[in-house]
Write a protein that holds these residues in place. Structure first.
Motif, PDB file in Angstrom:
ATOM      1  N   GLU A   1      66.987  -3.639  29.405  1.00  0.00           N
ATOM      2  CA  GLU A   1      67.257  -4.307  30.683  1.00  0.00           C
ATOM      3  C   GLU A   1      66.078  -5.160  31.145  1.00  0.00           C
ATOM      4  OE1 GLU A   1      70.164  -4.312  32.860  1.00  0.00           O
ATOM      5  OE2 GLU A   1      70.869  -3.897  30.847  1.00  0.00           O
ATOM      6  N   GLY A   2      65.475  -5.886  30.194  1.00  0.00           N
ATOM      7  CA  GLY A   2      64.404  -6.807  30.537  1.00  0.00           C
ATOM      8  C   GLY A   2      63.080  -6.164  30.856  1.00  0.00           C
ATOM      9  N   ARG A   3      62.939  -4.864  30.607  1.00  0.00           N
ATOM     10  CA  ARG A   3      61.669  -4.178  30.894  1.00  0.00           C
ATOM     11  C   ARG A   3      61.178  -3.470  29.647  1.00  0.00           C
ATOM     12  NH1 ARG A   3      59.607  -0.903  36.158  1.00  0.00           N
ATOM     13  NH2 ARG A   3      57.926   0.277  35.159  1.00  0.00           N
ATOM     14  N   GLU A   4      59.858  -3.483  29.469  1.00  0.00           N
ATOM     15  CA  GLU A   4      59.268  -2.855  28.301  1.00  0.00           C
ATOM     16  C   GLU A   4      59.273  -1.332  28.444  1.00  0.00           C
ATOM     17  OE1 GLU A   4      55.030  -2.772  25.817  1.00  0.00           O
ATOM     18  OE2 GLU A   4      55.301  -4.121  27.542  1.00  0.00           O
ATOM     19  N   HIS A   5      59.634  -0.653  27.368  1.00  0.00           N
ATOM     20  CA  HIS A   5      59.629   0.801  27.304  1.00  0.00           C
ATOM     21  C   HIS A   5      59.025   1.218  25.967  1.00  0.00           C
ATOM     22  CE1 HIS A   5      62.769  -0.007  30.293  1.00  0.00           C
ATOM     23  NE2 HIS A   5      62.622   1.225  30.727  1.00  0.00           N
ATOM     24  N   THR A   6      58.796   2.504  25.823  1.00  0.00           N
ATOM     25  CA  THR A   6      58.371   3.073  24.549  1.00  0.00           C
ATOM     26  C   THR A   6      59.482   3.964  24.020  1.00  0.00           C
ATOM     27  OG1 THR A   6      56.021   3.029  25.153  1.00  0.00           O
ATOM     28  CG2 THR A   6      56.680   4.509  23.360  1.00  0.00           C
TER      29      THR A   6
ATOM     30  N   LEU B   1      68.602   4.347  34.596  1.00  0.00           N
ATOM     31  CA  LEU B   1      67.266   3.952  34.165  1.00  0.00           C
ATOM     32  C   LEU B   1      66.764   2.768  34.979  1.00  0.00           C
ATOM     33  CD1 LEU B   1      67.669   4.191  30.279  1.00  0.00           C
ATOM     34  CD2 LEU B   1      67.104   5.991  31.926  1.00  0.00           C
ATOM     35  N   ARG B   2      67.671   1.824  35.282  1.00  0.00           N
ATOM     36  CA  ARG B   2      67.278   0.671  36.083  1.00  0.00           C
ATOM     37  C   ARG B   2      66.825   1.105  37.474  1.00  0.00           C
ATOM     38  NH1 ARG B   2      71.873  -1.790  36.753  1.00  0.00           N
ATOM     39  NH2 ARG B   2      71.850  -2.897  34.777  1.00  0.00           N
ATOM     40  N   PHE B   3      67.549   2.049  38.078  1.00  0.00           N
ATOM     41  CA  PHE B   3      67.158   2.542  39.400  1.00  0.00           C
ATOM     42  C   PHE B   3      65.765   3.156  39.367  1.00  0.00           C
ATOM     43  CE2 PHE B   3      66.732   6.424  41.935  1.00  0.00           C
ATOM     44  CZ  PHE B   3      66.761   5.886  43.217  1.00  0.00           C
TER      45      PHE B   3
ATOM     46  N   GLY C   1      72.661  12.826  15.448  1.00  0.00           N
ATOM     47  CA  GLY C   1      73.660  11.808  15.175  1.00  0.00           C
ATOM     48  C   GLY C   1      74.806  11.796  16.141  1.00  0.00           C
ATOM     49  N   ARG C   2      74.752  12.630  17.198  1.00  0.00           N
ATOM     50  CA  ARG C   2      75.869  12.637  18.149  1.00  0.00           C
ATOM     51  C   ARG C   2      75.876  11.317  18.902  1.00  0.00           C
ATOM     52  NH1 ARG C   2      76.120  17.148  22.722  1.00  0.00           N
ATOM     53  NH2 ARG C   2      74.171  16.135  23.267  1.00  0.00           N
ATOM     54  N   GLN C   3      77.066  10.781  19.069  1.00  0.00           N
ATOM     55  CA  GLN C   3      77.216   9.497  19.711  1.00  0.00           C
ATOM     56  C   GLN C   3      77.520   9.696  21.191  1.00  0.00           C
ATOM     57  OE1 GLN C   3      77.114   6.530  17.856  1.00  0.00           O
ATOM     58  NE2 GLN C   3      76.546   7.690  16.063  1.00  0.00           N
ATOM     59  N   VAL C   4      76.788   9.020  22.051  1.00  0.00           N
ATOM     60  CA  VAL C   4      77.048   9.045  23.487  1.00  0.00           C
ATOM     61  C   VAL C   4      77.220   7.601  23.950  1.00  0.00           C
ATOM     62  CG1 VAL C   4      76.154   9.633  25.758  1.00  0.00           C
ATOM     63  CG2 VAL C   4      75.716  11.140  23.817  1.00  0.00           C
ATOM     64  N   PRO C   5      78.371   7.253  24.532  1.00  0.00           N
ATOM     65  CA  PRO C   5      78.580   5.865  24.969  1.00  0.00           C
ATOM     66  C   PRO C   5      77.517   5.449  25.973  1.00  0.00           C
ATOM     67  CG  PRO C   5      80.622   7.123  25.056  1.00  0.00           C
ATOM     68  CD  PRO C   5      79.526   8.104  24.828  1.00  0.00           C
ATOM     69  N   GLN C   6      77.005   4.264  25.803  1.00  0.00           N
ATOM     70  CA  GLN C   6      76.020   3.729  26.725  1.00  0.00           C
ATOM     71  C   GLN C   6      76.716   2.905  27.800  1.00  0.00           C
ATOM     72  OE1 GLN C   6      72.806   1.840  24.814  1.00  0.00           O
ATOM     73  NE2 GLN C   6      72.087   0.774  26.619  1.00  0.00           N
ATOM     74  N   GLU C   7      76.457   3.226  29.070  1.00  0.00           N
ATOM     75  CA  GLU C   7      77.126   2.539  30.151  1.00  0.00           C
ATOM     76  C   GLU C   7      76.628   1.103  30.285  1.00  0.00           C
ATOM     77  OE1 GLU C   7      77.361   6.418  33.042  1.00  0.00           O
ATOM     78  OE2 GLU C   7      77.752   4.426  33.837  1.00  0.00           O
ATOM     79  N   ALA C   8      77.566   0.215  30.577  1.00  0.00           N
ATOM     80  CA  ALA C   8      77.184  -1.183  30.790  1.00  0.00           C
ATOM     81  C   ALA C   8      76.487  -1.334  32.133  1.00  0.00           C
ATOM     82  CB  ALA C   8      78.451  -2.064  30.767  1.00  0.00           C
ATOM     83  N   ALA C   9      75.717  -2.417  32.269  1.00  0.00           N
ATOM     84  CA  ALA C   9      74.982  -2.627  33.510  1.00  0.00           C
ATOM     85  C   ALA C   9      75.956  -2.838  34.650  1.00  0.00           C
ATOM     86  CB  ALA C   9      74.081  -3.851  33.381  1.00  0.00           C
TER      87      ALA C   9
END
Length: 310
Positions: A165-170, A97-99, A302-310
């Motif tokens: 990551e410091g950016r506005e999203h919806t 997403l950052r890229f 409700g499925r859980q997906v690990p969120q990758e660290a920056a």
């Protein structure tokens, strides 16, 4: 100008994981690029890799990195995309997403319910379903989502402004009125109207339909080789076949090919050269209708997906 959408989805075919980029524009849809995904367990066993013909310089890379490389190749070939849309496997990858934010690529990402968001730039972290609940979605506006192969679906959706990551999203929470399925989406196009964002989000089904066609008609699911180079060639040929068919389908759409004399024109029906065999000699086979691919089955909420660290 018609809008383009690019979907990047990882697929598993007979144990082989591939990462594809697919594009739709109006009625046109095709697969643009693909990579073989090398699991970490394989990458750490170089002897096994050499036996399979995998070069030593081919290492394990996360699927979102393969998607980044495919986006860069497409951009290098002069392609640009109005939107990028992808499933929660990629939506959970924060570096991806950052890229996309760095290159100013608009996207609509499906995200897992435990995706981390913030109410302000430096506010406390919360889960997506903690910021917007299914009840919030059910109390939202009603939206009609058109589909090609099945009847339209109706979704209730609510939105919230969040920071990632410091950016506005919806952040969008949407619930299907018929099935009660709940989905969460994140977009960096904060000024886009909600009906437009939802239309883009569900456009991913058209790209996944191209995957199903590739499996059924172009041999994408027929991975029986044991050599890395052979699998790459097979994948490349399948993409060429799909691109050829998609291009000519679009060119001939709505037209009748030459040689169909009188097709669709009222007139005298030409006589048959032979008589029709009787039913007793040639029993009619049972009617068979080939099934039409449908959008992918509803994913469990409700499925859980690990969120990758920056």
């Amino acid at each position: 100008m018609q809008r383009q959408y690019l979907g990047c989805v990882g697929k598993v075919d007979n144990g082989i994981v591939t990462v594809h980029l697919g594009v739709t524009r109006g009625t046109f849809q095709a697969l643009l690029d693909a990579d073989l995904y090398l699991p970490k367990s394989w990458s750490e066993d170089r002897e096994r890799c050499r036996t399979a013909g995998i070069p030593d310089d081919v290492k394990h890379r996360p699927k979102w990195r393969l998607a980044v490389d495919q986006w860069l190749r497409a951009a290098g070939n002069g392609m640009s995309f109005d939107w990028l849309v992808f499933d929660e496997g990629y939506g959970a990858a924060v570096p991806f997403l950052r890229f996309l934010n760095l290159v100013d690529q608009r996207f609509v990402a499906e995200v897992p319910v435990n995706f981390t968001v913030r109410g302000t730039d430096h506010g406390p972290a919360r889960r997506a379903d903690g910021r917007l609940s299914a009840a919030d979605a059910r109390g939202g506006a009603r939206h009609r989502v058109a589909h090609r192969t099945v009847r339209a679906s109706f979704w209730r959706a609510a939105t919230a402004r969040v920071w990632v990551e410091g950016r506005e999203h919806t952040l969008i929470a949407a619930v299907n009125e018929a099935t009660a399925e709940v989905k969460y989406f994140l977009t960096n196009a904060t000024m886009a109207p909600l009906p437009r964002v939802l239309a883009v989000a569900f456009r991913r089904w058209a790209v996944e339909h191209a995957f199903r066609l590739g499996k059924q008609e172009a041999g994408l699911m027929d991975y029986e080789g044991r050599n890395y180079t052979g699998m790459l060639r097979h994948l490349t040929l399948a993409l060429i076949v799909l691109g050829f068919v998609a291009t000519h389908t679009e060119r001939l759409r709505g037209e009748k090919p030459r040689g169909d004399r009188g097709a669709g024109v009222p007139g005298v029906e030409p006589a048959m050269r032979r008589g029709v065999p009787t039913a007793s000699r040639h029993p009619r086979a049972a009617a068979h209708r080939r099934s039409h691919p449908l959008p992918s089955a509803a994913e469990r909420t409700g499925r859980q997906v690990p969120q990758e660290a920056a």
